[in-house]
Scaffold this active site. Sequence first.
Site, PDB file in Angstrom:
ATOM      1  N   GLY A  21       0.830  -1.204   0.000  1.00 19.22           N
ATOM      2  CA  GLY A  21       0.000   0.000   0.000  1.00 19.22           C
ATOM      3  C   GLY A  21       0.862   1.251   0.000  1.00 19.22           C
ATOM      4  N   THR A  24       0.089   5.386  -1.833  1.00 17.55           N
ATOM      5  CA  THR A  24      -0.833   6.450  -1.393  1.00 17.55           C
ATOM      6  C   THR A  24      -0.670   6.718   0.108  1.00 17.55           C
ATOM      7  N   ARG A  46      -2.388  -2.749  -5.601  1.00 18.94           N
ATOM      8  CA  ARG A  46      -3.034  -3.330  -6.787  1.00 18.94           C
ATOM      9  C   ARG A  46      -2.886  -2.443  -8.015  1.00 18.94           C
ATOM     10  N   PHE A 104     -14.506  -0.244   5.521  1.00 20.90           N
ATOM     11  CA  PHE A 104     -15.655   0.624   5.319  1.00 20.90           C
ATOM     12  C   PHE A 104     -16.482   0.691   6.591  1.00 20.90           C
ATOM     13  N   TYR A 154      -8.157   0.747  17.605  1.00 21.01           N
ATOM     14  CA  TYR A 154      -9.266  -0.186  17.892  1.00 21.01           C
ATOM     15  C   TYR A 154      -8.861  -1.645  17.662  1.00 21.01           C
ATOM     16  N   LYS A 169      -7.394  -6.162  12.309  1.00 24.93           N
ATOM     17  CA  LYS A 169      -6.263  -5.460  12.929  1.00 24.93           C
ATOM     18  C   LYS A 169      -5.896  -6.107  14.268  1.00 24.93           C
ATOM     19  N   GLY A 196      -3.640   7.114  15.429  1.00 29.15           N
ATOM     20  CA  GLY A 196      -4.958   7.742  15.556  1.00 29.15           C
ATOM     21  C   GLY A 196      -5.285   8.391  14.227  1.00 29.15           C
ATOM     22  N   ARG A 206     -13.287   7.453   2.014  1.00 30.15           N
ATOM     23  CA  ARG A 206     -14.008   6.187   2.056  1.00 30.15           C
ATOM     24  C   ARG A 206     -14.794   6.019   3.342  1.00 30.15           C
TER      25      ARG A 206
HETATM   26  C1  HXC Z   1     -20.785  -2.294   2.634  1.00 24.21           C
HETATM   27  C2  HXC Z   1     -19.412  -2.868   0.875  1.00 24.21           C
HETATM   28  C3  HXC Z   1     -18.943  -1.526   0.807  1.00 24.21           C
HETATM   29  C4  HXC Z   1     -19.481  -0.567   1.728  1.00 24.21           C
HETATM   30  C5  HXC Z   1     -17.938  -2.688  -0.719  1.00 24.21           C
HETATM   31  N1  HXC Z   1     -18.754  -3.543  -0.091  1.00 24.21           N
HETATM   32  N2  HXC Z   1     -18.032  -1.463  -0.196  1.00 24.21           N
HETATM   33  N3  HXC Z   1     -20.316  -3.257   1.781  1.00 24.21           N
HETATM   34  N4  HXC Z   1     -20.390  -1.009   2.621  1.00 24.21           N
HETATM   35  N5  HXC Z   1     -19.065   0.695   1.739  1.00 24.21           N
HETATM   36  C6  HXC Z   1     -18.940  -4.956  -0.353  1.00 24.21           C
HETATM   37  C7  HXC Z   1     -19.253  -5.274  -1.825  1.00 24.21           C
HETATM   38  O1  HXC Z   1     -20.618  -5.110  -2.101  1.00 24.21           O
HETATM   39  C8  HXC Z   1     -18.787  -6.728  -1.904  1.00 24.21           C
HETATM   40  O2  HXC Z   1     -19.727  -7.607  -1.319  1.00 24.21           O
HETATM   41  C9  HXC Z   1     -17.583  -6.782  -0.992  1.00 24.21           C
HETATM   42  O3  HXC Z   1     -17.700  -5.655  -0.109  1.00 24.21           O
HETATM   43  C10 HXC Z   1     -16.266  -6.657  -1.759  1.00 24.21           C
HETATM   44  O4  HXC Z   1     -16.334  -5.483  -2.557  1.00 24.21           O
HETATM   45  P1  HXC Z   1     -15.326  -5.220  -3.760  1.00 24.21           P
HETATM   46  O5  HXC Z   1     -15.531  -3.835  -4.231  1.00 24.21           O
HETATM   47  O6  HXC Z   1     -15.406  -6.352  -4.732  1.00 24.21           O
HETATM   48  O7  HXC Z   1     -13.943  -5.398  -2.987  1.00 24.21           O
HETATM   49  P2  HXC Z   1     -12.485  -4.970  -3.356  1.00 24.21           P
HETATM   50  O8  HXC Z   1     -12.313  -4.640  -4.781  1.00 24.21           O
HETATM   51  O9  HXC Z   1     -11.631  -5.998  -2.762  1.00 24.21           O
HETATM   52  O10 HXC Z   1     -12.313  -3.534  -2.562  1.00 24.21           O
HETATM   53  C11 HXC Z   1     -11.999  -3.479  -1.238  1.00 24.21           C
HETATM   54  C12 HXC Z   1     -12.683  -2.331  -0.524  1.00 24.21           C
HETATM   55  C13 HXC Z   1     -12.295  -0.940  -1.107  1.00 24.21           C
HETATM   56  C14 HXC Z   1     -12.290  -2.400   0.933  1.00 24.21           C
HETATM   57  C15 HXC Z   1     -14.180  -2.512  -0.672  1.00 24.21           C
HETATM   58  O11 HXC Z   1     -12.908   0.091  -0.393  1.00 24.21           O
HETATM   59  C16 HXC Z   1     -10.826  -0.689  -1.111  1.00 24.21           C
HETATM   60  O12 HXC Z   1     -10.106  -1.118  -2.019  1.00 24.21           O
HETATM   61  N6  HXC Z   1     -10.265  -0.009  -0.079  1.00 24.21           N
HETATM   62  C17 HXC Z   1      -8.801   0.234   0.045  1.00 24.21           C
HETATM   63  C18 HXC Z   1      -8.486   1.549   0.646  1.00 24.21           C
HETATM   64  C19 HXC Z   1      -9.092   1.798   2.011  1.00 24.21           C
HETATM   65  O13 HXC Z   1     -10.159   1.277   2.347  1.00 24.21           O
HETATM   66  N7  HXC Z   1      -8.414   2.656   2.807  1.00 24.21           N
HETATM   67  C20 HXC Z   1      -8.838   3.010   4.110  1.00 24.21           C
HETATM   68  C21 HXC Z   1      -7.885   2.443   5.095  1.00 24.21           C
HETATM   69  S1  HXC Z   1      -8.109   3.332   6.628  1.00 24.21           S
HETATM   70  P3  HXC Z   1     -20.846  -8.431  -2.187  1.00 24.21           P
HETATM   71  O14 HXC Z   1     -21.543  -9.293  -1.178  1.00 24.21           O
HETATM   72  O15 HXC Z   1     -21.726  -7.391  -2.810  1.00 24.21           O
HETATM   73  O16 HXC Z   1     -20.059  -9.230  -3.187  1.00 24.21           O
HETATM   74  C22 HXC Z   1      -8.120   2.268   7.932  1.00 24.21           C
HETATM   75  C23 HXC Z   1      -8.043   2.845   9.317  1.00 24.21           C
HETATM   76  C24 HXC Z   1      -9.236   3.558   9.754  1.00 24.21           C
HETATM   77  O17 HXC Z   1      -8.139   1.116   7.777  1.00 24.21           O
HETATM   78  C25 HXC Z   1      -8.969   4.594  10.794  1.00 24.21           C
HETATM   79  C26 HXC Z   1      -9.392   5.967  10.334  1.00 24.21           C
HETATM   80  C27 HXC Z   1      -9.333   6.999  11.367  1.00 24.21           C
HETATM   81  P1  NAP Z   2      -4.957   4.459   1.914  1.00 26.47           P
HETATM   82  O1  NAP Z   2      -4.209   5.578   1.247  1.00 26.47           O
HETATM   83  O2  NAP Z   2      -6.287   4.068   1.378  1.00 26.47           O
HETATM   84  O3  NAP Z   2      -3.988   3.190   1.927  1.00 26.47           O
HETATM   85  C1  NAP Z   2      -4.405   1.881   1.744  1.00 26.47           C
HETATM   86  C2  NAP Z   2      -3.492   1.247   0.708  1.00 26.47           C
HETATM   87  O4  NAP Z   2      -3.726  -0.162   0.670  1.00 26.47           O
HETATM   88  C3  NAP Z   2      -3.728   1.778  -0.708  1.00 26.47           C
HETATM   89  O5  NAP Z   2      -2.484   2.200  -1.252  1.00 26.47           O
HETATM   90  C4  NAP Z   2      -4.264   0.573  -1.487  1.00 26.47           C
HETATM   91  O6  NAP Z   2      -3.774   0.601  -2.836  1.00 26.47           O
HETATM   92  C5  NAP Z   2      -3.672  -0.585  -0.673  1.00 26.47           C
HETATM   93  N1  NAP Z   2      -4.459  -1.808  -0.813  1.00 26.47           N
HETATM   94  C6  NAP Z   2      -5.776  -1.994  -0.576  1.00 26.47           C
HETATM   95  N2  NAP Z   2      -6.146  -3.250  -0.839  1.00 26.47           N
HETATM   96  C7  NAP Z   2      -5.004  -3.886  -1.238  1.00 26.47           C
HETATM   97  C8  NAP Z   2      -4.717  -5.220  -1.658  1.00 26.47           C
HETATM   98  N3  NAP Z   2      -5.668  -6.166  -1.712  1.00 26.47           N
HETATM   99  N4  NAP Z   2      -3.437  -5.533  -2.001  1.00 26.47           N
HETATM  100  C9  NAP Z   2      -2.469  -4.583  -1.952  1.00 26.47           C
HETATM  101  N5  NAP Z   2      -2.674  -3.320  -1.580  1.00 26.47           N
HETATM  102  C10 NAP Z   2      -3.927  -2.979  -1.228  1.00 26.47           C
HETATM  103  O7  NAP Z   2      -5.171   4.771   3.456  1.00 26.47           O
HETATM  104  P2  NAP Z   2      -4.171   5.242   4.619  1.00 26.47           P
HETATM  105  O8  NAP Z   2      -4.947   6.121   5.504  1.00 26.47           O
HETATM  106  O9  NAP Z   2      -2.878   5.702   4.075  1.00 26.47           O
HETATM  107  O10 NAP Z   2      -3.931   3.868   5.413  1.00 26.47           O
HETATM  108  C11 NAP Z   2      -2.659   3.266   5.541  1.00 26.47           C
HETATM  109  C12 NAP Z   2      -2.626   2.368   6.772  1.00 26.47           C
HETATM  110  O11 NAP Z   2      -2.812   3.145   7.940  1.00 26.47           O
HETATM  111  C13 NAP Z   2      -3.720   1.302   6.795  1.00 26.47           C
HETATM  112  O12 NAP Z   2      -3.192   0.111   7.350  1.00 26.47           O
HETATM  113  C14 NAP Z   2      -4.736   1.876   7.714  1.00 26.47           C
HETATM  114  O13 NAP Z   2      -5.536   0.889   8.322  1.00 26.47           O
HETATM  115  C15 NAP Z   2      -3.829   2.557   8.714  1.00 26.47           C
HETATM  116  N6  NAP Z   2      -4.473   3.595   9.529  1.00 26.47           N
HETATM  117  C16 NAP Z   2      -4.774   4.794   8.982  1.00 26.47           C
HETATM  118  C17 NAP Z   2      -5.342   5.769   9.767  1.00 26.47           C
HETATM  119  C18 NAP Z   2      -5.625   7.137   9.245  1.00 26.47           C
HETATM  120  O14 NAP Z   2      -6.104   7.973   9.992  1.00 26.47           O
HETATM  121  N7  NAP Z   2      -5.351   7.434   8.000  1.00 26.47           N
HETATM  122  C19 NAP Z   2      -5.610   5.505  11.116  1.00 26.47           C
HETATM  123  C20 NAP Z   2      -5.313   4.258  11.641  1.00 26.47           C
HETATM  124  C21 NAP Z   2      -4.721   3.311  10.835  1.00 26.47           C
HETATM  125  P3  NAP Z   2      -4.532  -0.068  -4.091  1.00 26.47           P
HETATM  126  O15 NAP Z   2      -5.936   0.405  -4.052  1.00 26.47           O
HETATM  127  O16 NAP Z   2      -3.726   0.379  -5.266  1.00 26.47           O
HETATM  128  O17 NAP Z   2      -4.413  -1.568  -3.897  1.00 26.47           O
END
Ligand code: HXC
Ligand code: NAP
Length: 291
Positions: A21, A24, A46, A104, A154, A169, A196, A206
């Site tokens: 990852g 970004t 990816r 999500f 969390y 996690k 945090g 997202r």
């Molecule tokens: C409910 C959802 C959904 C949503 C997708 N799905 N989005 N369900 N609410 N918002 C469902 C779909 O309908 C599908 O189920 C299944 O999830 C898989 O969806 P895909 O789109 O096929 O999955 P995929 O291509 O693998 O994408 C993964 C993803 C996407 C998680 C859905 O958002 C992603 O690529 N995210 C990566 C970046 C990211 O999330 N970054 C944030 C990290 S921050 P069905 O049953 O319909 O097949 C973090 C820390 C948080 O982690 C702390 C912040 C303060």
């Molecule tokens: P982000 O920019 O969305 O980073 C997530 C990265 O994961 C993206 O570069 C994405 O790239 C990659 N990824 C997702 N699915 C993948 C897969 N199947 N294979 C390989 N790569 C994949 O979000 P971020 O905020 O920088 O988050 C980075 C880390 O910090 C995460 O572990 C998150 O849980 C943690 N975190 C963030 C926060 C915050 O406040 N931002 C707080 C607590 C923890 P592709 O889509 O190209 O695959």
Amino acid sequence: MFNEPMLRDDALKGKTIVITGGGTGLGKAMGTYFLKLGANLVITSRKIEVLQKTAQEMEQDTGGKVLALACDVREYDQVENVLAESLKTFGRVDSLLNNAAGNFISPTERLSANAFSSIIDIVLKGSVNCTLAFGKHWIKEKQAASILNIVTTYAFTGSAYVVPSACAKGGVLAMTRSLAVEWGKYGIRTNAIAPGPFPTKGAWERLLPGELAEKFDFKNRVPLKRVGDHQELANLAAFLVSDFSGYINGEVITIDGGEWLQGAGQFNGLEAVPNEMWDAFEQMTRSAKGS
Ligand code: HXC
Ligand code: NAP
């Protein structure tokens, strides 16, 4: 001050670090700083176009060398390919940073089984895949190395509305502490960072789209009344993959301005009491003592 680089210029010189990852958000910020400290970098995710653009920016910005490789961490053969290509380009890998994640926000009962699994697969299985592939290699080569896992606060408190992420996690944190002990004898250190709120496009757009971001203003949840700066996370990560942290193993370091503790303390809500009310409260509590 907190947004200034911390370590000396050559602190990571000669090291090769792989960040999942890494194209970004926080992965990009940490990687850019590692390069400034002299490391070689491999960034994976990816989307190869995103990675290539980031790699170009990073090289221009730092003068370092970056290898961009497409890899879905859910697929073990793709992870093995990252290891092989990294070795081909740089000859060795010193650290793995498990940073890739998906998440999500949703009431859990609204999630399909596939939605739940997709988060577990990216976060837990993805970190396991990378750790296993790189760990086997280091053990076979008798090479000291380090693993750094990005979790969340969390991971230890749990959290409503992000249950798949919390489960995953939490699993990564358990792996961190388990392998710190099991692989310590091979010279492999395993640590974690629990950040945090650090604003990134991925997390903010997202998780909190539209008005949600304003309504759920993170800085109000933090005793220090601000969100994190990417450089301060990068400083901590660079320290943990550097040899300066050589005796730190099995640790999870929280960097959240006190956010999770504010939610935990039973009387912390009294922050809402204005100063002028404390005089009245004191009188009431003192007179209650005598009754
Ligand atoms: C409910 C959802 C959904 C949503 C997708 N799905 N989005 N369900 N609410 N918002 C469902 C779909 O309908 C599908 O189920 C299944 O999830 C898989 O969806 P895909 O789109 O096929 O999955 P995929 O291509 O693998 O994408 C993964 C993803 C996407 C998680 C859905 O958002 C992603 O690529 N995210 C990566 C970046 C990211 O999330 N970054 C944030 C990290 S921050 P069905 O049953 O319909 O097949 C973090 C820390 C948080 O982690 C702390 C912040 C303060
Ligand atoms: P982000 O920019 O969305 O980073 C997530 C990265 O994961 C993206 O570069 C994405 O790239 C990659 N990824 C997702 N699915 C993948 C897969 N199947 N294979 C390989 N790569 C994949 O979000 P971020 O905020 O920088 O988050 C980075 C880390 O910090 C995460 O572990 C998150 O849980 C943690 N975190 C963030 C926060 C915050 O406040 N931002 C707080 C607590 C923890 P592709 O889509 O190209 O695959």
